[in-house]
Scaffold this motif. Structure first.
Motif, PDB file in Angstrom:
ATOM      1  N   PHE A   1       0.831  -1.206   0.000  1.00 58.29           N
ATOM      2  CA  PHE A   1       0.000   0.000   0.000  1.00 58.29           C
ATOM      3  C   PHE A   1       0.870   1.262   0.000  1.00 58.29           C
ATOM      4  N   GLY A   2       1.885   1.259   0.858  1.00 60.11           N
ATOM      5  CA  GLY A   2       2.749   2.422   0.973  1.00 60.11           C
ATOM      6  C   GLY A   2       3.527   2.732  -0.290  1.00 60.11           C
ATOM      7  N   GLY A   3       3.728   1.723  -1.123  1.00 57.18           N
ATOM      8  CA  GLY A   3       4.478   1.918  -2.354  1.00 57.18           C
ATOM      9  C   GLY A   3       3.648   2.361  -3.533  1.00 57.18           C
ATOM     10  N   CYS A   4       2.344   2.551  -3.326  1.00 55.61           N
ATOM     11  CA  CYS A   4       1.495   2.926  -4.467  1.00 55.61           C
ATOM     12  C   CYS A   4       0.567   4.098  -4.143  1.00 55.61           C
ATOM     13  N   GLY A   5       1.048   5.013  -3.302  1.00 54.62           N
ATOM     14  CA  GLY A   5       0.311   6.246  -3.113  1.00 54.62           C
ATOM     15  C   GLY A   5      -0.446   6.392  -1.820  1.00 54.62           C
ATOM     16  N   PHE A   6      -0.421   5.368  -0.976  1.00 52.37           N
ATOM     17  CA  PHE A   6      -1.097   5.434   0.315  1.00 52.37           C
ATOM     18  C   PHE A   6      -0.082   5.638   1.431  1.00 52.37           C
ATOM     19  N   GLU A   7      -0.536   6.196   2.529  1.00 52.96           N
ATOM     20  CA  GLU A   7       0.218   6.191   3.772  1.00 52.96           C
ATOM     21  C   GLU A   7      -0.202   4.936   4.514  1.00 52.96           C
ATOM     22  N   ALA A   8       0.753   4.070   4.834  1.00 55.00           N
ATOM     23  CA  ALA A   8       0.410   2.789   5.456  1.00 55.00           C
ATOM     24  C   ALA A   8       1.530   2.333   6.367  1.00 55.00           C
ATOM     25  N   ARG A   9       1.148   1.740   7.480  1.00 54.11           N
ATOM     26  CA  ARG A   9       2.130   1.182   8.408  1.00 54.11           C
ATOM     27  C   ARG A   9       1.539  -0.071   9.026  1.00 54.11           C
ATOM     28  N   PRO A  10       2.359  -1.034   9.396  1.00 54.59           N
ATOM     29  CA  PRO A  10       1.862  -2.184  10.147  1.00 54.59           C
ATOM     30  C   PRO A  10       1.614  -1.785  11.597  1.00 54.59           C
ATOM     31  N   ILE A  11       0.486  -2.206  12.155  1.00 51.48           N
ATOM     32  CA  ILE A  11       0.135  -1.867  13.531  1.00 51.48           C
ATOM     33  C   ILE A  11      -0.263  -3.133  14.279  1.00 51.48           C
ATOM     34  N   GLY A  12       0.044  -3.178  15.565  1.00 49.52           N
ATOM     35  CA  GLY A  12      -0.233  -4.365  16.360  1.00 49.52           C
ATOM     36  C   GLY A  12      -1.529  -4.305  17.136  1.00 49.52           C
ATOM     37  N   ASP A  13      -2.228  -3.163  17.075  1.00 47.76           N
ATOM     38  CA  ASP A  13      -3.461  -2.982  17.855  1.00 47.76           C
ATOM     39  C   ASP A  13      -4.593  -2.511  16.959  1.00 47.76           C
ATOM     40  N   VAL A  14      -4.815  -3.233  15.862  1.00 48.51           N
ATOM     41  CA  VAL A  14      -5.744  -2.769  14.837  1.00 48.51           C
ATOM     42  C   VAL A  14      -7.172  -2.615  15.357  1.00 48.51           C
ATOM     43  N   ALA A  15      -7.587  -3.460  16.311  1.00 52.13           N
ATOM     44  CA  ALA A  15      -8.965  -3.370  16.813  1.00 52.13           C
ATOM     45  C   ALA A  15      -9.230  -2.015  17.459  1.00 52.13           C
ATOM     46  N   ARG A  16      -8.250  -1.461  18.182  1.00 56.01           N
ATOM     47  CA  ARG A  16      -8.431  -0.141  18.796  1.00 56.01           C
ATOM     48  C   ARG A  16      -8.734   0.915  17.732  1.00 56.01           C
ATOM     49  N   TRP A  17      -8.045   0.837  16.615  1.00 54.09           N
ATOM     50  CA  TRP A  17      -8.214   1.822  15.557  1.00 54.09           C
ATOM     51  C   TRP A  17      -9.510   1.607  14.788  1.00 54.09           C
ATOM     52  N   LYS A  18      -9.947   0.362  14.678  1.00 51.31           N
ATOM     53  CA  LYS A  18     -11.239   0.106  14.031  1.00 51.31           C
ATOM     54  C   LYS A  18     -12.377   0.696  14.862  1.00 51.31           C
ATOM     55  N   TRP A  19     -12.293   0.626  16.183  1.00 52.81           N
ATOM     56  CA  TRP A  19     -13.330   1.214  17.034  1.00 52.81           C
ATOM     57  C   TRP A  19     -13.335   2.734  16.916  1.00 52.81           C
ATOM     58  N   ARG A  20     -12.160   3.344  16.843  1.00 56.07           N
ATOM     59  CA  ARG A  20     -12.126   4.797  16.669  1.00 56.07           C
ATOM     60  C   ARG A  20     -12.761   5.186  15.345  1.00 56.07           C
ATOM     61  N   LEU A  21     -12.457   4.444  14.298  1.00 54.88           N
ATOM     62  CA  LEU A  21     -13.032   4.751  12.995  1.00 54.88           C
ATOM     63  C   LEU A  21     -14.545   4.551  12.999  1.00 54.88           C
ATOM     64  N   LEU A  22     -15.025   3.599  13.800  1.00 55.61           N
ATOM     65  CA  LEU A  22     -16.481   3.424  13.904  1.00 55.61           C
ATOM     66  C   LEU A  22     -17.141   4.704  14.400  1.00 55.61           C
ATOM     67  N   ILE A  23     -16.566   5.327  15.419  1.00 57.81           N
ATOM     68  CA  ILE A  23     -17.140   6.578  15.935  1.00 57.81           C
ATOM     69  C   ILE A  23     -17.149   7.644  14.839  1.00 57.81           C
ATOM     70  N   ILE A  24     -16.073   7.744  14.091  1.00 62.28           N
ATOM     71  CA  ILE A  24     -16.021   8.712  12.990  1.00 62.28           C
ATOM     72  C   ILE A  24     -17.089   8.401  11.950  1.00 62.28           C
ATOM     73  N   ASN A  25     -17.272   7.126  11.645  1.00 65.33           N
ATOM     74  CA  ASN A  25     -18.203   6.733  10.590  1.00 65.33           C
ATOM     75  C   ASN A  25     -19.666   6.779  11.005  1.00 65.33           C
ATOM     76  N   LEU A  26     -19.947   7.104  12.278  1.00 61.88           N
ATOM     77  CA  LEU A  26     -21.336   7.346  12.652  1.00 61.88           C
ATOM     78  C   LEU A  26     -21.901   8.528  11.854  1.00 61.88           C
ATOM     79  N   GLY A  27     -21.023   9.413  11.418  1.00 61.75           N
ATOM     80  CA  GLY A  27     -21.437  10.548  10.610  1.00 61.75           C
ATOM     81  C   GLY A  27     -21.865  10.169   9.203  1.00 61.75           C
ATOM     82  N   ASN A  28     -21.547   8.946   8.742  1.00 61.37           N
ATOM     83  CA  ASN A  28     -21.969   8.529   7.405  1.00 61.37           C
ATOM     84  C   ASN A  28     -23.489   8.568   7.275  1.00 61.37           C
ATOM     85  N   ALA A  29     -24.186   8.100   8.304  1.00 60.23           N
ATOM     86  CA  ALA A  29     -25.652   8.110   8.260  1.00 60.23           C
ATOM     87  C   ALA A  29     -26.197   9.524   8.348  1.00 60.23           C
TER      88      ALA A  29
END
Length: 320
Positions: free
Chosen positions: A164-192
């Motif tokens: 991903f990082g080699g084709c135009g995205f900012e990307a890093r490997p992370i060891g606590d992905v579930a924490r970040w998925k929950w944060r994104l859920l709060i942000i995505n409440l605005g989708n509705a």
């Protein structure tokens, strides 16, 4: 192999293909037919390009090989059927990378696959016309961090993040992905909020109340989510929205579902996740509950996005 070549899947597939990766798309209906006949039209702030990316309509049509990776980018409501179809066709050890909103997809994938990875997708994109996808950020297309689910790192997470990082995205490997998925859920409440009341309502009182309910439910459930400050630090200076073909991005993924008249929407797995937590832990979530009902009604009736004004929504909320 990218299962779901809509906004996110199509843009990620386009970027990978542009940078020399071997890509196969799985799409359906008019979108699949357009890509097969004309190629995938990829547009970003720098212009447009038609890419002749191979496309099929099911995972059984993919010639699977050692080293393949399945990137799943369908909406959450389609995940059970998609993972079942994938399990029937793909090698059982294939890494499955969830490029999806919500927090239920990785768990669903783990029922069938041992190697599952999550990606908290921060990538302003659009898919409104068959055969055409658009990316609205430049020079960084989006943020696609990668982690093994529910936690941990391995060589696959590192390799996918590097791709991903080699084709135009900012990307890093992370060891606590579930924490970040929950944060994104709060942000995505605005989708509705966007889908029901229009994009400008997202940052207004309705969007703020939906997020506050989400924070209260996470706290009551004892869920460890990345903080707003962590998220802001991760995004700082990376995502710069720019027009594509002279137009601003019209709305988020749920807005686009209504605009395309798909008959479905992802709200049950975003706002509905907060409603579920609230009911489980005794926390009221009236704004998210009404957003869920309104969004589902608009989807089922093929209603126009933004057809309920903020004042009308607030009135319905008061009388609920």
């Amino acid at each position: 192999m990218i299962y779901g070549a809509g906004a996110v899947g199509g843009v990620v597939g386009a970027r990978l293909f542009q940078h020399g990766h071997e890509v196969v798309l799985i799409a359906r209906g008019a979108h699949q037919a357009a890509i097969r006949s004309r190629g995938l039209r990829f547009e970003d702030p720098a212009g447009g390009q038609t890419l002749r990316i191979p496309v099929v309509d099911q995972p059984g049509a993919v010639e699977w090989r050692d080293g393949d990776v399945a990137l799943v980018a369908v909406k959450s409501q389609h995940s059970p059927a998609v993972f079942a179809a994938l399990a029937a066709a793909a090698p059982p050890e294939v890494p499955v990378v969830c490029l999806q909103n919500g927090v239920s997809n990785e768990r669903e994938a783990l029922r069938r696959f041992p190697h599952v990875y999550g990606v908290p997708v921060a990538c302003p994109v659009a898919y409104l016309e068959p055969g055409v996808v658009q990316a609205y950020c430049s020079p960084v297309t989006g943020i696609l961090d990668v982690g093994r689910y529910p936690r941990g790192l391995d060589g696959t997470a590192v390799a996918v993040a590097a791709a991903f990082g080699g084709c135009g995205f900012e990307a890093r490997p992370i060891g606590d992905v579930a924490r970040w998925k929950w944060r994104l859920l709060i942000i995505n409440l605005g989708n509705a909020v966007e889908a029901v009341c229009g994009p400008t309502a997202r940052s207004g009182p309705i969007g703020n109340r939906a997020a506050a309910e989400g924070e209260a439910c996470l706290k009551a459930a004892g869920i460890d989510a990345a903080s707003r400050e962590e998220d802001q630090a991760r995004r700082a200076g990376l995502l710069t929205l720019r027009p594509v073909a002279g137009h601003e991005r019209p709305g988020g993924s749920s807005w686009q579902s209504l605009a395309r008249g798909t008959g479905g929407i992802e709200t049950d797995y975003l706002n509905g996740e907060i409603v579920l937590l609230g009911r489980t832990h005794g926390v009221p979530a009236p704004v998210n509950t009404l957003l869920q009902r309104c969004a589902n009604h608009l989807a089922a009736s093929c209603g126009e996005p933004g057809s309920i004004s903020p004042a009308q929504f607030t009135q319905r909320l008061a009388s609920a």
